[in-house]
Design an enzyme around this catalytic site. Sequence first.
Site, PDB file in Angstrom:
ATOM      1  N   HIS A 227      18.403 113.748 125.732  1.00 43.72           N
ATOM      2  CA  HIS A 227      18.475 112.994 124.382  1.00 43.72           C
ATOM      3  C   HIS A 227      18.074 111.595 125.010  1.00 43.72           C
ATOM      4  O   HIS A 227      18.162 110.658 123.930  1.00 43.72           O
ATOM      5  CB  HIS A 227      19.708 113.052 123.813  1.00 43.72           C
ATOM      6  CG  HIS A 227      20.210 114.580 123.429  1.00 43.72           C
ATOM      7  ND1 HIS A 227      21.518 114.756 123.136  1.00 43.72           N
ATOM      8  CD2 HIS A 227      19.197 115.563 122.814  1.00 43.72           C
ATOM      9  CE1 HIS A 227      21.468 116.300 122.600  1.00 43.72           C
ATOM     10  NE2 HIS A 227      20.069 116.577 122.603  1.00 43.72           N
TER      11      HIS A 227
ATOM     12  N   CYS B 205       8.859 100.933 121.808  1.00 43.18           N
ATOM     13  CA  CYS B 205       8.271 100.552 120.796  1.00 43.18           C
ATOM     14  C   CYS B 205       7.674 101.864 119.891  1.00 43.18           C
ATOM     15  O   CYS B 205       6.702 102.487 120.512  1.00 43.18           O
ATOM     16  CB  CYS B 205       7.129  99.495 120.960  1.00 43.18           C
ATOM     17  SG  CYS B 205       6.221  98.937 119.567  1.00 43.18           S
TER      18      CYS B 205
ATOM     19  N   SER C  94      31.072 119.915 126.167  1.00 46.46           N
ATOM     20  CA  SER C  94      29.965 120.299 124.810  1.00 46.46           C
ATOM     21  C   SER C  94      30.531 121.279 123.973  1.00 46.46           C
ATOM     22  O   SER C  94      30.883 122.212 124.391  1.00 46.46           O
ATOM     23  CB  SER C  94      28.738 120.303 125.251  1.00 46.46           C
ATOM     24  OG  SER C  94      27.734 120.439 124.168  1.00 46.46           O
TER      25      SER C  94
ATOM     26  N   ASP D  69      24.535 107.964 127.687  1.00 46.43           N
ATOM     27  CA  ASP D  69      25.231 106.803 128.300  1.00 46.43           C
ATOM     28  C   ASP D  69      24.826 106.218 129.757  1.00 46.43           C
ATOM     29  O   ASP D  69      25.331 105.240 130.575  1.00 46.43           O
ATOM     30  CB  ASP D  69      26.683 106.999 128.534  1.00 46.43           C
ATOM     31  CG  ASP D  69      27.195 108.370 128.974  1.00 46.43           C
ATOM     32  OD1 ASP D  69      26.640 108.631 129.989  1.00 46.43           O
ATOM     33  OD2 ASP D  69      28.099 109.004 128.316  1.00 46.43           O
TER      34      ASP D  69
ATOM     35  N   CYS E  81       3.309  93.968 120.707  1.00 48.26           N
ATOM     36  CA  CYS E  81       2.518  94.253 119.738  1.00 48.26           C
ATOM     37  C   CYS E  81       3.206  93.745 118.357  1.00 48.26           C
ATOM     38  O   CYS E  81       2.665  93.702 117.095  1.00 48.26           O
ATOM     39  CB  CYS E  81       2.101  95.525 119.696  1.00 48.26           C
ATOM     40  SG  CYS E  81       3.439  96.645 118.926  1.00 48.26           S
TER      41      CYS E  81
ATOM     42  N   ASN F 236      24.150 113.435 127.025  1.00 42.84           N
ATOM     43  CA  ASN F 236      24.762 112.007 126.928  1.00 42.84           C
ATOM     44  C   ASN F 236      23.601 111.039 127.124  1.00 42.84           C
ATOM     45  O   ASN F 236      22.627 111.230 127.875  1.00 42.84           O
ATOM     46  CB  ASN F 236      25.847 111.885 128.091  1.00 42.84           C
ATOM     47  CG  ASN F 236      27.003 112.975 127.461  1.00 42.84           C
ATOM     48  OD1 ASN F 236      27.137 113.426 126.619  1.00 42.84           O
ATOM     49  ND2 ASN F 236      27.773 113.214 128.780  1.00 42.84           N
TER      50      ASN F 236
END
Length: 294
Positions: free
Chosen positions: A138, A146, A238, A123, A200, A121
């Site tokens: 993840h 960036c 899951s 969150d 940048c 997750n």
Amino acid sequence: MRTRPMLDWPDPAPDRRPAPDPGGPAELARLLAARGVVVLSGAGLSTESGIPDYRGATGTWRRHQPMTYQEFTGSAAARQRYWARSHAGWRGIARARPNEGHHAVERLRRGGHVSAVITQNVDGLHRAAGTVDAVELHGGLDRVVCLDCRRTSTREELDQRLHALNGALRDSGARVNPDGDVELPRDLVAGFRVAPCRACGGTLKPDVVFFGENVPKERVQQCFALVDAGSALLVLGSSLTVMSGLRFVRHAAKTGKPVAIVNQGATRGDEHAAVRIARPLGSTLTGLAQDLGA
């Protein structure tokens, strides 16, 4: 030669037949009593916090497919669409709070029954429940990176910048999706102004692994090491449809470690499960924690 991304595109309509329930809660309690169990959590653990999943009974997959890494990096229009919809939905994610399942996992961790938590997750709810060392496989929606200079910043900072550029966007009344966005009228998307990197001027991306993108190798190796050091692997909420989570189940089974799965609906890892429970996560985990004195 390009390697296949670990977040592969799954079947959008996995098998919904009820899963078997060998062993049940009593057998799972015995595994946890032995201590050192590694938890692998998925979106089903957060549904009781108001965040929908993709493939559960109320999943969003059939009506909403998440943006891929290739779309995001290859199209300015795709980035505009992503950030507009994500800006509108971010507060729904930010307001979410850990539910009794997250708190039960933390209680089991403090009691030594759980040795590590790996979550699919994005969150941040495990961290909010006190499991500050949970490995976010993840990434996390509360961080921004960036793609040019690799500077990281907070999502709160970006949200303030986007609000200054665009104001508070009205959504279409749709629920927030698991990746934190909502449907928006086309005119709002077309007029949305995307904020560049402050350092940048480069392209900002949420610090999460998109579909079609590889999980960082070092993070994967860390998770394999945690599974190897654990006594068993417990999957919570899951469907294991994508390989990024399923590989740990296969690895545990291959090395002889027991696998337990608590999920309402069939999963891709059911064949490896010594314990398979199809019950609500919050009440099931809370009951286990109470029974074990955690």
